[in-house]
Design an enzyme around this catalytic site. Structure first.
Site, PDB file in Angstrom:
ATOM      1  N   SER A 243       0.835  -1.192   0.000  1.00 24.24           N
ATOM      2  CA  SER A 243       0.000   0.000   0.000  1.00 24.24           C
ATOM      3  C   SER A 243       0.868   1.239   0.000  1.00 24.24           C
ATOM      4  O   SER A 243       2.049   1.184   0.307  1.00 24.24           O
ATOM      5  CB  SER A 243      -0.917   0.024   1.219  1.00 24.24           C
ATOM      6  OG  SER A 243      -0.179   0.432   2.350  1.00 24.24           O
ATOM      7  N   LYS A 244       0.248   2.345  -0.351  1.00 29.21           N
ATOM      8  CA  LYS A 244       0.964   3.612  -0.452  1.00 29.21           C
ATOM      9  C   LYS A 244       1.706   3.937   0.836  1.00 29.21           C
ATOM     10  O   LYS A 244       2.809   4.459   0.821  1.00 29.21           O
ATOM     11  CB  LYS A 244      -0.042   4.732  -0.722  1.00 29.21           C
ATOM     12  CG  LYS A 244      -0.005   5.194  -2.157  1.00 29.21           C
ATOM     13  CD  LYS A 244      -0.822   6.449  -2.296  1.00 29.21           C
ATOM     14  CE  LYS A 244      -1.547   6.399  -3.626  1.00 29.21           C
ATOM     15  NZ  LYS A 244      -2.706   7.202  -3.718  1.00 29.21           N
ATOM     16  N   ARG A 245       1.039   3.620   1.942  1.00 29.54           N
ATOM     17  CA  ARG A 245       1.664   3.932   3.223  1.00 29.54           C
ATOM     18  C   ARG A 245       2.971   3.184   3.407  1.00 29.54           C
ATOM     19  O   ARG A 245       3.813   3.553   4.203  1.00 29.54           O
ATOM     20  CB  ARG A 245       0.700   3.600   4.368  1.00 29.54           C
ATOM     21  CG  ARG A 245      -0.215   4.752   4.734  1.00 29.54           C
ATOM     22  CD  ARG A 245      -1.130   4.361   5.839  1.00 29.54           C
ATOM     23  NE  ARG A 245      -2.016   3.260   5.420  1.00 29.54           N
ATOM     24  CZ  ARG A 245      -2.187   2.143   6.090  1.00 29.54           C
ATOM     25  NH1 ARG A 245      -1.545   1.948   7.215  1.00 29.54           N
ATOM     26  NH2 ARG A 245      -3.012   1.227   5.649  1.00 29.54           N
ATOM     27  N   ARG A 246       3.123   2.083   2.677  1.00 29.66           N
ATOM     28  CA  ARG A 246       4.328   1.269   2.861  1.00 29.66           C
ATOM     29  C   ARG A 246       5.305   1.423   1.709  1.00 29.66           C
ATOM     30  O   ARG A 246       5.958   0.482   1.311  1.00 29.66           O
ATOM     31  CB  ARG A 246       3.942  -0.194   3.002  1.00 29.66           C
ATOM     32  CG  ARG A 246       3.050  -0.446   4.167  1.00 29.66           C
ATOM     33  CD  ARG A 246       2.978  -1.910   4.476  1.00 29.66           C
ATOM     34  NE  ARG A 246       2.068  -2.111   5.556  1.00 29.66           N
ATOM     35  CZ  ARG A 246       0.766  -2.188   5.415  1.00 29.66           C
ATOM     36  NH1 ARG A 246       0.222  -2.095   4.226  1.00 29.66           N
ATOM     37  NH2 ARG A 246      -0.001  -2.360   6.458  1.00 29.66           N
TER      38      ARG A 246
END
Ligand code: GLU
Length: 460
Positions: A243-246
């Site tokens: 995911s974007k957060r990662r």
């Protein structure tokens, strides 16, 4: 039968790595079978779709070299066609209008949850012989729902996961047209796949729960069923969904990060598919091998180090004249204009670089002043070695300016000052390149002008 596959991204952001991988599989499958590959833009989520995203998706497809035979087809340009099909379904009794308000639906779901049941539409507006429907409320715009078969199993032999069965009691009469007249994903996708003659659908396995509805709609329309292959998600390095957060999840981020499209394709291909032990292969080889078998049933895990390794192999193997423009583009972003030396610079440094950004980091030293770290200066550019550097400067001021003559000059200085190569080479590298480790010193120096080297050595 001509194989026809498609990729159908929603233009709500960059081309996601997972979508790029599915696009690659769909593309390779079509190419393997001499079929066609179609690009469809699923833009019915009007609030979240943007033209900018469409352009980024098209640019990433182009960058990856995933050429399509038809498209881009935009769903929002096909509204008339969806309307036509809906009219046919309403007339045939396979779809109906539902006037439930959102509040009513919430209440229905609450009650079902309270009874410990799965929240499913209860069919209160579904026509049936002898059934009296509620009076049509005023001012409530209807949605259109699909008459899902109430009983029986939906079964398909998934190209990736094998046989899958879901009972119709698990699913309800889904909304196929919203109150604003825009079709929902599950309906538009069926009409499109049907109209476009799609024979094989590869997509992410987050869509598995949608497939029974889609199969039922295909059947209600009398349309031929494509085969489905649901590809498992890509997990991040922490084993959570990528995911974007990662970290980076878009193709664009890797393009900007100095990855080569052919390395990206190679890495993405292996992430969920294999051909024996082959790790490095060309796009043509992949097309030759990709027959839909050997797709992994379990999620693949993103491995940045492996991708970097794959990219490094491709950089090493890439001809310098093809590498140079890529590095020039990276340098241009830093305001540096490269020159004809760049090819030779690529040749000298490419086998120590994982990305073209890293290659540009080296190349930049030839076009802009370098700043060695204080630690490197203190460690290597010592009082003891300064006389030798001065002698080297004197010699380099007059030697013929080529690698062989420079190497001879260095040797003479080493002999005159009784030094071993590293004792002189390290400080000279620090002064010239800003780093103590570089490829062979004579080769590095020869890529500069004499004036520039004399200037940098004066910093000693
Ligand atoms: N627009 C859908 C997505 O991006 C496409 C799914 C499909 O391929 O059917 O997930």
């Amino acid at each position: 039968m001509t194989v026809r596959t498609r990729i159908a991204p929603s233009p709500t952001g960059f081309l996601h790595l997972g979508t790029a991988r599915t696009a690659l599989y769909s593309w390779a499958y079509a190419r393997h079978h001499g079929g066609q590959f179609v690009l469809r833009i699923e833009d019915t989520d009007v609030a979240r779709s943007t033209q900018e995203s469409v352009e980024q998706i098209l640019a990433s497809m182009h960058w990856l070299g995933l050429d399509y035979d038809e498209g881009p087809v935009y769903q929002m340009q096909r509204l008339d066609r969806y309307r036509e099909v809906v009219e046919q379904m309403l007339a045939a009794g396979t779809a109906y209008r539902c006037y439930c308000t959102p509040a009513e639906l919430d209440e229905m779901k609450e009650a079902q949850r309270a009874r410990g049941e799965k929240a499913l539409y209860d069919g209160r507006w579904r026509p049936a012989p002898g059934k009296v429907l509620p009076p049509i409320p005023e001012g409530v715009p209807p949605v259109i729902r699909f008459c899902n078969p109430p009983e029986g199993d939906v079964t398909w032999d998934d190209l990736v996961k094998g046989p899958i069965t879901i009972n119709n009691r698990e699913i309800d009469d889904l909304i196929i047209v919203r109150t604003d007249g825009v079709p929902t994903y599950n309906f538009a996708v069926v009409v499109d796949d049907w109209d476009m003659g799609i024979t094989h659908v590869f997509r992410g396995d987050e869509h598995i729960n949608n497939t029974p509805w889609q199969i039922n709609i295909f059947r209600a329309l009398g349309a031929p069923l494509p085969q489905f292959g649901h590809v498992p998600v890509i997990l991040g390095e922490d084993a959570q969904k990528l995911s974007k957060r990662r970290g980076a999840v878009s193709v664009t981020a890797y393009e900007e990060g100095g990855y080569l499209p052919e390395a990206m394709l190679n890495y993405l291909a292996r992430l969920g598919w294999s051909h024996g032990d082959d790790e490095l292969f060309t796009r043509e080889q992949m097309v030759g091998w990709f027959d839909g078998s050997h797709l992994s049933k379990s999620p693949a895990q993103w491995d940045a180090a492996k991708l970097a390794w794959v990219n490094a192999q491709y950089i090493k193997a890439k001809p310098d004249e093809e590498l140079a423009p890529l590095v020039a583009a990276q340098l241009a972003k830093r305001g540096i204009t490269a020159d004809e030396r760049l090819r030779a610079i690529c040749a000298l440094f490419k086998d120590r670089c994982e990305t073209t950004v890293a290659l540009a980091d080296w190349a930049a030293a030839f076009y802009a002043d370098v700043q060695a770290s204080d630690a490197d200066r203190t460690q290597h550019v010592t009082e003891a070695v300064r006389p030798a550097i001065a002698t080297l400067s004197d010699k380099l001021a007059t030697v013929a300016w080529d690698k062989v003559s420079i190497a001879a000059a260095i040797k003479e200085v080493l002999a005159a000052h009784s030094l071993k190569m590293p004792a002189l080479a390290m400080p000279v590298r620090v002064l010239v390149m800003g780093k103590a480790q570089t490829p062979s010193l004579d080769a590095v120096l020869a890529l500069f002008s004499r004036e520039e080297i004399l200037k940098r050595l004066q910093e000693a």
